[in-house]
Design a protein around this motif. Sequence first.
Motif, PDB file in Angstrom:
ATOM      1  N   ARG A 121       0.784  -1.246  -0.018  1.00  0.00           N
ATOM      2  CA  ARG A 121       0.134   0.184   0.219  1.00  0.00           C
ATOM      3  C   ARG A 121       1.034   1.172   0.048  1.00  0.00           C
ATOM      4  O   ARG A 121       0.483   2.144  -0.632  1.00  0.00           O
ATOM      5  CB  ARG A 121      -1.122  -0.006   1.203  1.00  0.00           C
ATOM      6  CG  ARG A 121      -2.146   1.091   1.081  1.00  0.00           C
ATOM      7  CD  ARG A 121      -3.114   0.598   2.048  1.00  0.00           C
ATOM      8  NE  ARG A 121      -3.625  -0.575   1.813  1.00  0.00           N
ATOM      9  CZ  ARG A 121      -4.869  -0.663   0.947  1.00  0.00           C
ATOM     10  NH1 ARG A 121      -5.196   0.345   0.077  1.00  0.00           N
ATOM     11  NH2 ARG A 121      -5.061  -1.910   0.896  1.00  0.00           N
ATOM     12  N   LYS A 122       2.061   1.117   0.769  1.00  0.00           N
ATOM     13  CA  LYS A 122       2.747   2.459   0.895  1.00  0.00           C
ATOM     14  C   LYS A 122       3.290   2.703  -0.549  1.00  0.00           C
ATOM     15  O   LYS A 122       3.617   3.692  -0.958  1.00  0.00           O
ATOM     16  CB  LYS A 122       3.914   2.204   1.869  1.00  0.00           C
ATOM     17  CG  LYS A 122       3.271   2.362   3.169  1.00  0.00           C
ATOM     18  CD  LYS A 122       4.376   2.267   4.237  1.00  0.00           C
ATOM     19  CE  LYS A 122       3.866   2.397   5.715  1.00  0.00           C
ATOM     20  NZ  LYS A 122       5.151   2.141   6.885  1.00  0.00           N
ATOM     21  N   GLN A 123       3.819   1.744  -1.314  1.00  0.00           N
ATOM     22  CA  GLN A 123       4.432   1.795  -2.590  1.00  0.00           C
ATOM     23  C   GLN A 123       3.488   2.363  -3.480  1.00  0.00           C
ATOM     24  O   GLN A 123       3.793   3.343  -4.334  1.00  0.00           O
ATOM     25  CB  GLN A 123       4.763   0.400  -3.287  1.00  0.00           C
ATOM     26  CG  GLN A 123       5.173   0.444  -4.682  1.00  0.00           C
ATOM     27  CD  GLN A 123       6.728   1.032  -4.800  1.00  0.00           C
ATOM     28  OE1 GLN A 123       7.389   0.524  -4.097  1.00  0.00           O
ATOM     29  NE2 GLN A 123       6.720   2.136  -5.486  1.00  0.00           N
ATOM     30  N   MET A 124       2.205   2.017  -3.299  1.00  0.00           N
ATOM     31  CA  MET A 124       0.865   2.449  -4.241  1.00  0.00           C
ATOM     32  C   MET A 124       1.028   4.093  -4.050  1.00  0.00           C
ATOM     33  O   MET A 124       0.631   4.918  -4.789  1.00  0.00           O
ATOM     34  CB  MET A 124      -0.396   1.780  -4.009  1.00  0.00           C
ATOM     35  CG  MET A 124      -0.346   0.427  -4.742  1.00  0.00           C
ATOM     36  SD  MET A 124      -1.949  -0.433  -4.420  1.00  0.00           S
ATOM     37  CE  MET A 124      -2.913   0.554  -5.015  1.00  0.00           C
ATOM     38  N   GLU A 125       0.960   4.462  -2.415  1.00  0.00           N
ATOM     39  CA  GLU A 125       0.823   5.886  -2.103  1.00  0.00           C
ATOM     40  C   GLU A 125       1.785   6.701  -2.826  1.00  0.00           C
ATOM     41  O   GLU A 125       1.609   7.824  -3.038  1.00  0.00           O
ATOM     42  CB  GLU A 125       0.724   5.820  -0.632  1.00  0.00           C
ATOM     43  CG  GLU A 125      -0.622   5.296  -0.144  1.00  0.00           C
ATOM     44  CD  GLU A 125      -0.741   5.327   1.468  1.00  0.00           C
ATOM     45  OE1 GLU A 125       0.330   5.520   2.045  1.00  0.00           O
ATOM     46  OE2 GLU A 125      -1.479   4.712   2.070  1.00  0.00           O
ATOM     47  N   ARG A 126       2.860   6.069  -2.599  1.00  0.00           N
ATOM     48  CA  ARG A 126       4.231   6.945  -3.117  1.00  0.00           C
ATOM     49  C   ARG A 126       4.157   7.160  -4.682  1.00  0.00           C
ATOM     50  O   ARG A 126       4.240   8.167  -5.196  1.00  0.00           O
ATOM     51  CB  ARG A 126       5.436   6.105  -3.054  1.00  0.00           C
ATOM     52  CG  ARG A 126       6.102   6.214  -1.617  1.00  0.00           C
ATOM     53  CD  ARG A 126       7.426   5.857  -1.460  1.00  0.00           C
ATOM     54  NE  ARG A 126       7.600   4.283  -1.937  1.00  0.00           N
ATOM     55  CZ  ARG A 126       7.710   3.455  -0.807  1.00  0.00           C
ATOM     56  NH1 ARG A 126       7.385   3.620   0.219  1.00  0.00           N
ATOM     57  NH2 ARG A 126       7.943   2.249  -1.355  1.00  0.00           N
ATOM     58  N   ARG A 132       0.591  12.750  -8.837  1.00  0.00           N
ATOM     59  CA  ARG A 132      -0.081  13.984  -8.276  1.00  0.00           C
ATOM     60  C   ARG A 132       0.916  15.248  -8.276  1.00  0.00           C
ATOM     61  O   ARG A 132       0.448  16.232  -8.917  1.00  0.00           O
ATOM     62  CB  ARG A 132      -0.684  13.815  -6.988  1.00  0.00           C
ATOM     63  CG  ARG A 132      -1.379  15.245  -6.576  1.00  0.00           C
ATOM     64  CD  ARG A 132      -2.282  14.667  -5.311  1.00  0.00           C
ATOM     65  NE  ARG A 132      -3.235  13.865  -5.245  1.00  0.00           N
ATOM     66  CZ  ARG A 132      -3.142  12.367  -4.788  1.00  0.00           C
ATOM     67  NH1 ARG A 132      -2.089  12.116  -4.173  1.00  0.00           N
ATOM     68  NH2 ARG A 132      -4.262  12.030  -4.888  1.00  0.00           N
ATOM     69  N   ALA A 133       2.044  15.047  -8.274  1.00  0.00           N
ATOM     70  CA  ALA A 133       3.115  16.352  -8.064  1.00  0.00           C
ATOM     71  C   ALA A 133       3.894  16.439  -9.355  1.00  0.00           C
ATOM     72  O   ALA A 133       4.116  17.642  -9.707  1.00  0.00           O
ATOM     73  CB  ALA A 133       4.241  15.707  -7.150  1.00  0.00           C
ATOM     74  N   HIS A 134       3.912  15.360 -10.206  1.00  0.00           N
ATOM     75  CA  HIS A 134       4.925  15.533 -11.338  1.00  0.00           C
ATOM     76  C   HIS A 134       4.115  15.327 -12.698  1.00  0.00           C
ATOM     77  O   HIS A 134       4.641  15.437 -13.730  1.00  0.00           O
ATOM     78  CB  HIS A 134       5.995  14.447 -11.289  1.00  0.00           C
ATOM     79  CG  HIS A 134       6.876  14.681 -10.223  1.00  0.00           C
ATOM     80  ND1 HIS A 134       7.617  15.966 -10.040  1.00  0.00           N
ATOM     81  CD2 HIS A 134       6.881  14.071  -8.918  1.00  0.00           C
ATOM     82  CE1 HIS A 134       8.413  15.766  -8.650  1.00  0.00           C
ATOM     83  NE2 HIS A 134       7.949  14.514  -8.088  1.00  0.00           N
ATOM     84  N   GLY A 135       3.050  14.831 -12.586  1.00  0.00           N
ATOM     85  CA  GLY A 135       2.089  14.702 -13.784  1.00  0.00           C
ATOM     86  C   GLY A 135       2.080  13.432 -14.366  1.00  0.00           C
ATOM     87  O   GLY A 135       2.572  12.326 -13.941  1.00  0.00           O
ATOM     88  N   ALA A 136       1.576  13.122 -15.494  1.00  0.00           N
ATOM     89  CA  ALA A 136       1.524  11.844 -16.212  1.00  0.00           C
ATOM     90  C   ALA A 136       2.615  10.955 -16.307  1.00  0.00           C
ATOM     91  O   ALA A 136       3.829  11.738 -16.735  1.00  0.00           O
ATOM     92  CB  ALA A 136       0.773  11.877 -17.701  1.00  0.00           C
ATOM     93  N   VAL A 137       2.474   9.694 -16.129  1.00  0.00           N
ATOM     94  CA  VAL A 137       4.030   8.798 -16.226  1.00  0.00           C
ATOM     95  C   VAL A 137       3.700   7.595 -17.126  1.00  0.00           C
ATOM     96  O   VAL A 137       2.431   7.323 -16.935  1.00  0.00           O
ATOM     97  CB  VAL A 137       4.259   8.531 -14.680  1.00  0.00           C
ATOM     98  CG1 VAL A 137       4.765   9.606 -13.938  1.00  0.00           C
ATOM     99  CG2 VAL A 137       3.269   7.664 -14.034  1.00  0.00           C
TER     100      VAL A 137
END
Length: 402
Positions: A121-126, A132-137
């Motif tokens: 879950r923490k990996q998904m949150e990261r 959210r911060a850097h845009g599409a990936v």
Amino acid sequence: MRQLTAAAARRIHLAAQGLDRRPRRRPRKHDVLAVIRRMRILQIDTISVVARSPYLVLFSRLGSYDPRWLEELLDDGSLFEYWAHEASFLPIEDFALVRHRMLDPLGMGWKYRSEWVAKNRKQMERVLAHVRAHGAVRSADFERTDGEGGGWWEWKPEKRALEALFTRGELMVARRQSFQRVYDLRERVHAAWSDDALPAPAEVERRIILESVKALGVTTARWVSDYYRMSKRGTPERVRALAAAGELEEVTVAGWKDVAYVHPDNAALVDAQPKPVLTTLLSPFDPVVWDRARALEMFGFDYRIECYVPAPKRQWGYYVLPILRRGEIIGRLDAKAHRADGIFEVRDFYLEEGVRPSTALLADVARALREAAEWHATPDVVIKRTEPRSLRKTLQSSVDNG
């Protein structure tokens, strides 16, 4: 209850799918969207020995069109991606039909590995915070750091996180880059959506069933559940209930053991039963053949995709394309587009049992091969082997001299 012949059922099915004839004018970008809206679902597959399946499905219906239009429609928000039949392009107005699946991803089976999600879950949150911060990936934007590598079953943690977030509807596919998914936040990709507009599950199920019946033209209750991968147990009963309520018409089809159903919007097709004139190659993932039981009962065509079968066990070939001719599936061929050399190779060509190789039939097939080859930018058609073998020279000559 109206009675239909088996041939009439095939005609109605192909007309509903847009496979009875090609448009009279050259296709335009809005025609691509219209075709997808007609089918409701355009399944995605990445195999590229010929054009990837979604592009080939559109070619079968439109003829020569610009494949970039599909990606542009995804980019401009006219389409979105999600799990429907399988991974699919869908019209954006159908977002409500799959939103409940996003909100309850535990119902998605192998597409959502809940055990992995619980542990990571923490990996998904990261990953979500990064988007959210850097845009599409893309998945490729993350370096592999776990020391693993290899095939699709060994996805790196960030790829697994992206796919889990996509299945949960927290991320959507904003666009494709070299056919790789580019993920972004749902609220940025589909800003107009609000869960306040989400219909109740029963209404969503009703709409999915009605759209499936409409897309199939004529269908049994058994086949409806496969279109959007709904419950095999509960869906047929719901189909019968909608017919009893007058929202679907019951018909009988000669030779079919089950009652069939028609959407009211297809009543004109049932009346007209337009004679199909199109000859074309089909993708293995075309809606007409993706349900093996339906293809067998409707067309007498026993078909299995063998690209996932070990080579020694294949009967027909790696990526075999059904051949649709004037309302019948008359054969299959194993093809490969050698783009660098401009060659469209037909490794194996088979006629179905009982199909007579008339001059008219071979001329239609040759024309379909030339059209497919030209669209692939591989205009030199080379036929390596046919069954029966005596057809090879005749078919090659027909292609060459068209």
